[in-house]
Design a protein around this motif. Structure first.
Motif: not given
Length: 167
Positions: A67-78
């Motif tokens: 709600a404060g900042n909609d910018k994110v990152s998401f990491c997946v380790i294959d």
């Protein structure tokens, strides 16, 4: 706007990144937390129609941060194969950057929760998944991550093995 990968030769193609996101089952969502501290939380997800979807409680640290900042990152380790004799690991991973929104439309929420349920219970009949979705719909929030930038990288050893002629 996004940094260029330093070791470009180890970069995965967008198609390879999408394959990793499609076969993965968990990753780590990083948000801007309280008082400037990052907050990273492991989550189950589904990669569906070029976006990532997560389910969540309806309140908590993660939703407050979004709600404060909609910018994110998401990491997946294959892959992360430790190679002790080489003091390294043979890795393959993807990281995405984007914006998250909480789905408000009941139809969107229902369809993405069903996609998530199908991802984790592919052997279940449609009627069983529908019943589970209806039962849980009011208790969860559904989050949609629209991808602005995606990159993947693998260990040089994996890259060489993939490009070596088959015998």
């Amino acid at each position: 706007m996004f940094r260029e990968m330093r070791r470009k030769k180890q970069a995965l193609s967008p198609e390879e990144c999408a394959e990793i996101l499609s076969r993965g089952t968990a990753g780590v969502l990083a948000v801007s937390g309280e008082e400037g501290y990052p907050y990273a939380v492991p989550l189950s997800y589904v990669y569906h129609e070029g976006k990532l979807f997560f389910h969540s409680a309806k309140a908590g640290h993660k939703l407050d941060a979004i709600a404060g900042n909609d910018k994110v990152s998401f990491c997946v380790i294959d892959q992360d194969q430790i190679v002790p004799d080489e003091y390294t690991s043979y890795f393959r991973s993807v990281i995405v950057f984007g914006r998250v929104r909480v789905l408000e439309d009941e139809g969107e929420k229902r369809s993405t929760l069903a996609a998530l349920a199908k991802r984790y219970s592919p052997e279940h009949e449609e009627s069983r998944i529908s019943n589970a979705v209806e039962k849980g719909l009011d208790a969860v929030a559904m989050l949609e991550l629209t991808i602005d930038h995606m990159s993947g990288k693998e260990a040089a050893e994996l890259m060489r093995a993939r490009s070596a002629p088959r015998q």
